[in-house]
Design a protein around this motif. Sequence first.
Motif, PDB file in Angstrom:
ATOM      1  N   GLN A 195       0.813  -1.220   0.000  1.00  0.00           N
ATOM      2  CA  GLN A 195       0.000   0.000   0.000  1.00  0.00           C
ATOM      3  C   GLN A 195       0.849   1.274   0.000  1.00  0.00           C
ATOM      4  O   GLN A 195       0.308   2.374  -0.125  1.00  0.00           O
ATOM      5  N   GLU A 253      -5.319   5.547   5.135  1.00  0.00           N
ATOM      6  CA  GLU A 253      -6.025   6.494   4.254  1.00  0.00           C
ATOM      7  C   GLU A 253      -5.127   7.054   3.143  1.00  0.00           C
ATOM      8  O   GLU A 253      -5.456   8.056   2.513  1.00  0.00           O
ATOM      9  N   VAL A 254      -3.990   6.393   2.906  1.00  0.00           N
ATOM     10  CA  VAL A 254      -3.082   6.784   1.815  1.00  0.00           C
ATOM     11  C   VAL A 254      -2.678   5.519   1.073  1.00  0.00           C
ATOM     12  O   VAL A 254      -2.378   4.494   1.696  1.00  0.00           O
ATOM     13  N   GLY A 255      -2.673   5.567  -0.246  1.00  0.00           N
ATOM     14  CA  GLY A 255      -2.164   4.451  -1.066  1.00  0.00           C
ATOM     15  C   GLY A 255      -1.192   5.001  -2.090  1.00  0.00           C
ATOM     16  O   GLY A 255      -1.371   6.117  -2.588  1.00  0.00           O
ATOM     17  N   GLY A 261      -3.264   4.553 -10.468  1.00  0.00           N
ATOM     18  CA  GLY A 261      -4.230   4.853  -9.404  1.00  0.00           C
ATOM     19  C   GLY A 261      -5.656   4.881  -9.944  1.00  0.00           C
ATOM     20  O   GLY A 261      -6.588   4.346  -9.336  1.00  0.00           O
ATOM     21  N   ALA A 316      -8.291   2.148  -8.818  1.00  0.00           N
ATOM     22  CA  ALA A 316      -9.477   2.659  -8.123  1.00  0.00           C
ATOM     23  C   ALA A 316     -10.740   2.195  -8.836  1.00  0.00           C
ATOM     24  O   ALA A 316     -11.689   1.721  -8.195  1.00  0.00           O
ATOM     25  N   LEU A 374     -12.050   9.869  -3.329  1.00  0.00           N
ATOM     26  CA  LEU A 374     -10.669   9.408  -3.356  1.00  0.00           C
ATOM     27  C   LEU A 374      -9.916  10.395  -4.241  1.00  0.00           C
ATOM     28  O   LEU A 374     -10.238  10.554  -5.426  1.00  0.00           O
ATOM     29  N   TRP A 416      -0.208   8.776  -5.919  1.00  0.00           N
ATOM     30  CA  TRP A 416      -0.817   8.420  -4.633  1.00  0.00           C
ATOM     31  C   TRP A 416      -2.307   8.725  -4.627  1.00  0.00           C
ATOM     32  O   TRP A 416      -2.806   9.487  -5.461  1.00  0.00           O
ATOM     33  N   GLY A 417      -2.989   8.110  -3.657  1.00  0.00           N
ATOM     34  CA  GLY A 417      -4.400   8.385  -3.434  1.00  0.00           C
ATOM     35  C   GLY A 417      -4.609   8.624  -1.961  1.00  0.00           C
ATOM     36  O   GLY A 417      -3.954   8.001  -1.120  1.00  0.00           O
ATOM     37  N   VAL A 418      -5.510   9.556  -1.635  1.00  0.00           N
ATOM     38  CA  VAL A 418      -5.869   9.818  -0.233  1.00  0.00           C
ATOM     39  C   VAL A 418      -7.380   9.897  -0.137  1.00  0.00           C
ATOM     40  O   VAL A 418      -8.049  10.423  -1.041  1.00  0.00           O
ATOM     41  N   VAL A 449      -9.746   3.818  -0.068  1.00  0.00           N
ATOM     42  CA  VAL A 449      -8.333   3.468  -0.269  1.00  0.00           C
ATOM     43  C   VAL A 449      -8.189   1.941  -0.286  1.00  0.00           C
ATOM     44  O   VAL A 449      -7.454   1.379  -1.108  1.00  0.00           O
ATOM     45  N   GLN A 500      -6.767  -0.458  -3.190  1.00  0.00           N
ATOM     46  CA  GLN A 500      -5.668  -1.350  -2.802  1.00  0.00           C
ATOM     47  C   GLN A 500      -5.975  -2.805  -3.157  1.00  0.00           C
ATOM     48  O   GLN A 500      -5.079  -3.563  -3.556  1.00  0.00           O
TER      49      GLN A 500
END
Length: 393
Positions: A64, A90-92, A100, A104, A226, A244-246, A252, A256
């Motif tokens: 992750q 909460e971060v990937g 991403g 997603a 996201l 990245w994704g938050v 997330v 992931q």
Amino acid sequence: MNTPLSEKLVPFGTTIFSEMTRLAQAHGAINLAQGFPDFDGPPEIIEAAIGALRQGENQYARSQGHPQLVRAVADRYRRHYGLRFDALTEVGIYSGCTEGLMSAMLGLLNPGDEVVLFEPYYDSYPVCVAMAGARARFCTLRAPDFAFDPVAFEALITPRTRLVVLNTPHNPTGRVFTADELRAFAEVCVRHDLLVLADEVYEHLTYAPHVHVPVATIPGLAERTLTLSSAGKTFSLTGWKVGWGVGPAPLVAAAQAAHQFVTFATATPLQAGLAAALTALDDGFYERLTAEYTARRDFLVAALQRVGFRVRPPEGTYFILCELGDVWAGDDRSFAHHLVTEIGVAAIPPSVFYGASDEGRRLIRFAFCKRDATLTAAAERLSRLRPAGEASA
Ligand code: PMP
Ligand code: GLN
């Protein structure tokens, strides 16, 4: 044997970015088509990655995201926007925003779901939707101002609509959606309980007086959004492919669930290098970035206006989307072909960024993420399109 290509991918052919870069190389043209800088990223980030390579950061990273990078990303959202994300849940980290987006959508969509895309769009969006077995519906941002129209957006929503993708600052129009536009967008998303993918890769490329408003800062959106971004644009490192994704932990986690089987993890030394640099770069870095890009934007806008294109200076991103006006009577494809073969400049024909309307036929996109010498040479070549002084717009 029949064609080996999956029927899901048949409609999409080869991405326009590869096609135009190949043509630019074949014709010795200046490449203002594909959006990548022809200068290097900050030496401190590059040195940090070299250090990571030498210090044994060379095995698989945590799937992750490298612990140092997820902490640095969470810290960045708190510092820049006052948004709080838990670094571990909460971060990937993905192999670029492109991965991403794909992870997603694979992780969030079910076959038969509908997804609203604003067109013109970044070309991978409809492909991600198709790969997830979902169906895209297109909401057209109309020239010349490309404003958000909440009525047109809401009209596309059906009981099957699950997700909407919003890109701000927006490629290719150069729009930076205002807080008012985003509040109107939020009302519709809340009313229909939609999930939101916010593509904010150009978050640090906005031009005064326009400012980037992160989608997740709008009331009603944080819990359903996201947010995706990447190192490519901000740090002039498009080849690194670190994104990245938050967002809320369940979103997330859904991305992931796909990411772990798409790439498992993103290149370890680049994650470690970026983490060190994100922590070290000060506000001056971001101020210099916008100052340099403002000068490049103004230079190319003026050069295009002199030739006779109808140009609105972009509010953000490093693209200019202009109307062909009297410069060319045909469509964008024929113009892009003429430009690369006869004038020696490559640009993007934007009709490929539309799924429903033919608005792109009279537009052309130029990238200005280039050195002064490159932009000067491009302006000189473009001036051959039409003698200066004959411009009609
Ligand atoms: N979204 C948009 C709107 C883009 O223009 C791009 C192009 N870089 C991407 C996503 C992909 O970013 P990355 O290079 O990090 O995959
Ligand atoms: N985002 C870049 C652009 O719009 C290119 C991305 C790519 O080449 N896939 O030009």
